[in-house]
Scaffold this motif. Structure first.
Motif, mmCIF file in Angstrom:
data_model
loop_
_atom_site.group_PDB
_atom_site.id
_atom_site.type_symbol
_atom_site.label_atom_id
_atom_site.label_comp_id
_atom_site.label_asym_id
_atom_site.label_seq_id
_atom_site.Cartn_x
_atom_site.Cartn_y
_atom_site.Cartn_z
ATOM 1 N N ASP A 261 16.996 109.639 93.787
ATOM 2 C CA ASP A 261 15.632 109.991 94.192
ATOM 3 C C ASP A 261 14.539 109.038 94.306
ATOM 4 O O ASP A 261 13.453 109.115 94.877
ATOM 5 C CB ASP A 261 15.173 111.272 94.092
ATOM 6 C CG ASP A 261 14.729 111.572 92.555
ATOM 7 O OD1 ASP A 261 15.278 110.721 91.876
ATOM 8 O OD2 ASP A 261 13.981 112.326 92.333
ATOM 9 N N VAL A 262 14.491 107.966 93.447
ATOM 10 C CA VAL A 262 13.529 107.130 93.111
ATOM 11 C C VAL A 262 14.107 105.672 94.110
ATOM 12 O O VAL A 262 15.030 105.206 93.601
ATOM 13 C CB VAL A 262 13.620 106.550 91.820
ATOM 14 C CG1 VAL A 262 12.529 105.398 91.468
ATOM 15 C CG2 VAL A 262 13.050 107.658 90.848
ATOM 16 N N SER A 263 13.231 105.399 95.109
ATOM 17 C CA SER A 263 13.448 104.189 96.000
ATOM 18 C C SER A 263 12.928 103.166 95.057
ATOM 19 O O SER A 263 11.843 103.104 94.695
ATOM 20 C CB SER A 263 12.965 104.444 97.286
ATOM 21 O OG SER A 263 11.634 104.331 97.230
ATOM 22 N N TYR A 264 13.481 101.639 95.425
ATOM 23 C CA TYR A 264 12.899 100.418 94.775
ATOM 24 C C TYR A 264 13.377 99.249 95.962
ATOM 25 O O TYR A 264 14.148 99.468 96.549
ATOM 26 C CB TYR A 264 13.382 100.442 93.496
ATOM 27 C CG TYR A 264 14.888 100.114 93.405
ATOM 28 C CD1 TYR A 264 15.427 98.996 93.220
ATOM 29 C CD2 TYR A 264 15.682 101.329 93.153
ATOM 30 C CE1 TYR A 264 16.948 98.835 93.089
ATOM 31 C CE2 TYR A 264 16.958 101.203 92.820
ATOM 32 C CZ TYR A 264 17.625 100.124 92.852
ATOM 33 O OH TYR A 264 19.085 100.090 92.694
ATOM 34 N N GLU A 265 12.477 98.260 95.696
ATOM 35 C CA GLU A 265 12.736 97.080 96.316
ATOM 36 C C GLU A 265 13.197 95.683 95.500
ATOM 37 O O GLU A 265 12.506 95.736 94.502
ATOM 38 C CB GLU A 265 11.492 96.739 97.140
ATOM 39 C CG GLU A 265 11.651 95.478 97.870
ATOM 40 C CD GLU A 265 10.215 94.972 98.252
ATOM 41 O OE1 GLU A 265 9.985 93.513 98.656
ATOM 42 O OE2 GLU A 265 9.375 95.830 98.511
ATOM 43 N N LYS A 266 14.364 95.442 95.681
ATOM 44 C CA LYS A 266 14.678 94.212 94.663
ATOM 45 C C LYS A 266 14.036 92.983 95.142
ATOM 46 O O LYS A 266 13.539 92.607 96.140
ATOM 47 C CB LYS A 266 16.322 94.250 94.788
ATOM 48 C CG LYS A 266 17.148 94.982 94.797
ATOM 49 C CD LYS A 266 18.538 94.816 95.047
ATOM 50 C CE LYS A 266 19.534 95.900 94.769
ATOM 51 N NZ LYS A 266 20.923 95.603 94.740
ATOM 52 N N ILE A 267 13.515 92.317 93.822
ATOM 53 C CA ILE A 267 12.818 91.232 93.844
ATOM 54 C C ILE A 267 13.543 89.955 93.434
ATOM 55 O O ILE A 267 14.087 89.210 94.361
ATOM 56 C CB ILE A 267 11.507 91.262 93.032
ATOM 57 C CG1 ILE A 267 10.514 92.437 93.679
ATOM 58 C CG2 ILE A 267 10.675 90.113 93.250
ATOM 59 C CD1 ILE A 267 9.450 92.706 93.075
ATOM 60 N N GLN A 268 13.969 90.082 92.288
ATOM 61 C CA GLN A 268 14.852 88.779 91.902
ATOM 62 C C GLN A 268 15.404 89.155 90.288
ATOM 63 O O GLN A 268 14.898 89.888 89.538
ATOM 64 C CB GLN A 268 14.024 87.770 91.514
ATOM 65 C CG GLN A 268 14.488 86.345 91.086
ATOM 66 C CD GLN A 268 13.489 85.199 90.781
ATOM 67 O OE1 GLN A 268 12.510 85.389 91.531
ATOM 68 N NE2 GLN A 268 13.690 84.342 90.170
ATOM 69 N N ARG A 269 16.597 88.691 90.097
ATOM 70 C CA ARG A 269 17.424 88.734 88.762
ATOM 71 C C ARG A 269 16.430 87.836 87.741
ATOM 72 O O ARG A 269 16.206 86.791 88.353
ATOM 73 C CB ARG A 269 18.553 88.523 88.869
ATOM 74 C CG ARG A 269 19.607 89.281 89.259
ATOM 75 C CD ARG A 269 21.153 88.776 89.220
ATOM 76 N NE ARG A 269 22.050 89.905 89.515
ATOM 77 C CZ ARG A 269 22.327 90.901 88.861
ATOM 78 N NH1 ARG A 269 21.657 91.066 87.722
ATOM 79 N NH2 ARG A 269 23.094 91.749 89.354
ATOM 80 N N VAL B 227 12.161 94.723 89.746
ATOM 81 C CA VAL B 227 12.181 95.464 91.153
ATOM 82 C C VAL B 227 10.534 96.057 91.248
ATOM 83 O O VAL B 227 9.841 96.149 90.498
ATOM 84 C CB VAL B 227 12.998 96.930 91.191
ATOM 85 C CG1 VAL B 227 14.711 96.172 91.237
ATOM 86 C CG2 VAL B 227 12.840 97.581 90.075
ATOM 87 N N LYS B 228 10.283 96.315 92.592
ATOM 88 C CA LYS B 228 9.296 97.030 92.810
ATOM 89 C C LYS B 228 9.389 98.727 92.967
ATOM 90 O O LYS B 228 10.170 98.921 94.090
ATOM 91 C CB LYS B 228 8.417 96.725 94.236
ATOM 92 C CG LYS B 228 6.935 97.233 94.336
ATOM 93 C CD LYS B 228 6.202 96.719 93.284
ATOM 94 C CE LYS B 228 4.791 97.594 93.718
ATOM 95 N NZ LYS B 228 3.685 97.020 92.897
ATOM 96 N N LEU B 229 9.194 99.630 92.103
ATOM 97 C CA LEU B 229 9.770 101.238 92.077
ATOM 98 C C LEU B 229 8.596 101.865 93.175
ATOM 99 O O LEU B 229 7.449 101.495 92.964
ATOM 100 C CB LEU B 229 9.625 101.676 90.748
ATOM 101 C CG LEU B 229 10.578 101.251 89.758
ATOM 102 C CD1 LEU B 229 10.427 102.164 88.555
ATOM 103 C CD2 LEU B 229 11.973 101.954 90.274
ATOM 104 N N ASP B 230 9.113 102.714 93.772
ATOM 105 C CA ASP B 230 8.091 103.479 94.466
ATOM 106 C C ASP B 230 8.136 104.833 94.162
ATOM 107 O O ASP B 230 9.439 105.821 94.609
ATOM 108 C CB ASP B 230 8.596 103.389 95.848
ATOM 109 C CG ASP B 230 7.805 104.343 96.919
ATOM 110 O OD1 ASP B 230 6.698 104.615 96.584
ATOM 111 O OD2 ASP B 230 8.289 104.768 97.983
ATOM 112 N N ILE B 231 7.819 105.355 92.998
ATOM 113 C CA ILE B 231 7.912 106.609 92.397
ATOM 114 C C ILE B 231 6.793 107.309 92.656
ATOM 115 O O ILE B 231 5.423 106.834 93.100
ATOM 116 C CB ILE B 231 8.007 106.353 90.826
ATOM 117 C CG1 ILE B 231 6.855 105.718 90.240
ATOM 118 C CG2 ILE B 231 9.345 105.781 90.644
ATOM 119 C CD1 ILE B 231 6.878 105.699 88.811
ATOM 120 N N ALA B 232 7.085 108.860 92.542
ATOM 121 C CA ALA B 232 5.797 109.661 93.061
ATOM 122 C C ALA B 232 4.807 109.579 91.772
ATOM 123 O O ALA B 232 4.902 109.123 90.805
ATOM 124 C CB ALA B 232 6.424 111.117 93.153
#
Length: 140
Positions: free
Chosen positions: A35-43, A99-104
């Protein structure tokens, strides 16, 4: 002269804006809940050239992730690895994916199964082990 004045004002405002705290970056061993979406940035990967603890290089690792605009590291692993000459040098290495987490707003790093960089340094434990230590033992 007017351009110089505007440049000075711009520099002053940019210096007063607070940067994010790299020590508050969330480290997650594995992936967050579905339920937590995130955007991958880089290893990212960082190792020390000689003996030491993983805690020694975590601040630089967090700074690197912060520079990329990340607020979390997923698939985080911090361990001792053999260097080029395995019989002589064991060195700390940390790696993961920024990553950039998109959490509530009502959830924290701990709620999604992670721990901040500062908590990992303070306890010298992997993020997923912090909750296990606080859980009651012997409840089978």
């Amino acid at each position: 002269m007017r351009n110089l004045f505007f440049l000075l004002i711009l520099v002053l405002f940019s210096a007063t804006t607070k940067a994010s705290d790299p020590m508050a970056i969330c480290l997650i061993t594995g992936l967050p809940a579905s339920d937590v979406s995130y955007e991958k940035i880089q290893r990212i990967k960082l190792g020390k050239g000689s003996y030491g603890s993983v805690a020694d290089i975590l601040p630089a690792f967090a700074q690197k992730a912060d520079t990329l605009g990340a607020n979390a590291i997923v698939n985080y692993v911090g361990s001792q690895r053999f260097g080029f000459w395995p019989w002589r040098v064991v060195r700390p290495v940390v790696r993961g994916e920024a990553v950039k987490l998109d959490i509530a707003s009502d959830k924290t790093c701990k709620d999604i199964g992670g721990a901040t960089v500062q908590e990992v340094i303070d306890t010298n434990m992997e993020p997923h082990l912090l909750d296990e230590e606080k859980a009651p033992k012997g409840s089978s």
